[in-house]
Design a protein around this motif. Sequence first.
Motif, PDB file in Angstrom:
ATOM      1  N   SER A  73      -0.151  -3.327 -10.153  1.00  0.00           N
ATOM      2  CA  SER A  73      -0.015  -4.524  -9.219  1.00  0.00           C
ATOM      3  C   SER A  73      -1.251  -4.690  -8.570  1.00  0.00           C
ATOM      4  O   SER A  73      -1.377  -5.902  -7.574  1.00  0.00           O
ATOM      5  N   GLY A  74      -2.153  -3.909  -8.211  1.00  0.00           N
ATOM      6  CA  GLY A  74      -3.349  -4.116  -7.493  1.00  0.00           C
ATOM      7  C   GLY A  74      -3.279  -3.561  -5.982  1.00  0.00           C
ATOM      8  O   GLY A  74      -4.145  -3.865  -5.317  1.00  0.00           O
ATOM      9  N   LYS A  75      -2.173  -3.112  -5.753  1.00  0.00           N
ATOM     10  CA  LYS A  75      -1.807  -2.793  -4.288  1.00  0.00           C
ATOM     11  C   LYS A  75      -2.396  -1.232  -3.920  1.00  0.00           C
ATOM     12  O   LYS A  75      -2.236  -0.857  -2.751  1.00  0.00           O
ATOM     13  N   GLY A  76      -3.309  -0.617  -4.789  1.00  0.00           N
ATOM     14  CA  GLY A  76      -3.866   0.541  -4.137  1.00  0.00           C
ATOM     15  C   GLY A  76      -2.841   1.767  -4.505  1.00  0.00           C
ATOM     16  O   GLY A  76      -3.184   2.772  -3.886  1.00  0.00           O
ATOM     17  N   ASP A  77      -1.967   1.340  -5.239  1.00  0.00           N
ATOM     18  CA  ASP A  77      -0.988   2.837  -5.711  1.00  0.00           C
ATOM     19  C   ASP A  77      -1.087   3.362  -7.167  1.00  0.00           C
ATOM     20  O   ASP A  77      -0.001   3.543  -7.709  1.00  0.00           O
TER      21      ASP A  77
ATOM     22  N   ALA B 183      -8.488   0.174  -2.162  1.00  0.00           N
ATOM     23  CA  ALA B 183      -7.795  -1.075  -1.469  1.00  0.00           C
ATOM     24  C   ALA B 183      -6.602  -1.621  -2.162  1.00  0.00           C
ATOM     25  O   ALA B 183      -6.520  -1.528  -3.198  1.00  0.00           O
ATOM     26  N   ASP B 184      -5.938  -2.484  -1.302  1.00  0.00           N
ATOM     27  CA  ASP B 184      -4.878  -3.286  -1.804  1.00  0.00           C
ATOM     28  C   ASP B 184      -5.651  -4.635  -2.198  1.00  0.00           C
ATOM     29  O   ASP B 184      -6.265  -5.452  -1.214  1.00  0.00           O
ATOM     30  N   LEU B 185      -5.872  -4.721  -3.492  1.00  0.00           N
ATOM     31  CA  LEU B 185      -6.730  -6.089  -3.932  1.00  0.00           C
ATOM     32  C   LEU B 185      -5.620  -7.248  -3.893  1.00  0.00           C
ATOM     33  O   LEU B 185      -6.328  -8.261  -4.397  1.00  0.00           O
TER      34      LEU B 185
ATOM     35  N   ARG C 117      -6.459  -3.423 -16.260  1.00  0.00           N
ATOM     36  CA  ARG C 117      -5.586  -2.572 -16.640  1.00  0.00           C
ATOM     37  C   ARG C 117      -6.301  -1.253 -17.313  1.00  0.00           C
ATOM     38  O   ARG C 117      -5.706  -0.044 -16.913  1.00  0.00           O
ATOM     39  N   GLU C 118      -7.524  -1.565 -17.946  1.00  0.00           N
ATOM     40  CA  GLU C 118      -8.157  -0.431 -18.494  1.00  0.00           C
ATOM     41  C   GLU C 118      -9.008   0.219 -17.727  1.00  0.00           C
ATOM     42  O   GLU C 118      -9.125   1.462 -17.858  1.00  0.00           O
ATOM     43  N   ASN C 119      -9.501  -0.327 -16.586  1.00  0.00           N
ATOM     44  CA  ASN C 119     -10.542   0.288 -15.902  1.00  0.00           C
ATOM     45  C   ASN C 119     -10.078   0.294 -14.314  1.00  0.00           C
ATOM     46  O   ASN C 119     -10.858   1.419 -13.553  1.00  0.00           O
ATOM     47  N   CYS C 120      -9.191  -0.319 -13.931  1.00  0.00           N
ATOM     48  CA  CYS C 120      -9.104  -0.341 -12.421  1.00  0.00           C
ATOM     49  C   CYS C 120      -7.756   0.208 -12.006  1.00  0.00           C
ATOM     50  O   CYS C 120      -7.400   0.678 -10.809  1.00  0.00           O
ATOM     51  N   ALA C 121      -6.751  -0.066 -12.821  1.00  0.00           N
ATOM     52  CA  ALA C 121      -5.260   0.153 -12.522  1.00  0.00           C
ATOM     53  C   ALA C 121      -5.003   1.512 -12.286  1.00  0.00           C
ATOM     54  O   ALA C 121      -4.103   2.163 -11.481  1.00  0.00           O
ATOM     55  N   SER C 122      -5.785   2.423 -12.879  1.00  0.00           N
ATOM     56  CA  SER C 122      -5.513   3.997 -12.583  1.00  0.00           C
ATOM     57  C   SER C 122      -5.504   4.412 -10.865  1.00  0.00           C
ATOM     58  O   SER C 122      -4.941   4.993 -10.645  1.00  0.00           O
TER      59      SER C 122
END
Length: 124
Positions: free
Chosen positions: A27-31, A43-45, A17-22
């Motif tokens: 949701s990890g879908k690349g959006d 990428a959609d993780l 949430r702090e480092n990747c979600a931006s």
Amino acid sequence: MVQRTYTSVALGRVDFRENCASCHGLSGKGDGPVHSFLVKPPADLTTIAQRHGGKFPQELMWDVIDGRWAAEVGPHGSREMPVWGSEFKARAMTEPGDSPRTAAWASRNRIVSLLKYLETIQQP
């Protein structure tokens, strides 16, 4: 002194949430909110395992997240995703009393926690 001496899905979720979600989105879908500003779409993780025959590729994902030894260069000459291995180690080195060795372990544990979290968001 805050040290990450253990790993867990919960720690991975926080780091995500702090480092990747931006970029990758909550949701990890690349959006994520900055995805449209990137040269290469994130990428959609949630489909990593699907793209690898139904198995989550631990070693490959370690290399992608850590990034310190990757020879990957993007189509425009640079890797847009931060080299998290170096970044996490540098952050750990700001803690009073940390040595390069403990900082390396802190970085490792953060990446392991991220991998544990990413496995939990895989779509069947």
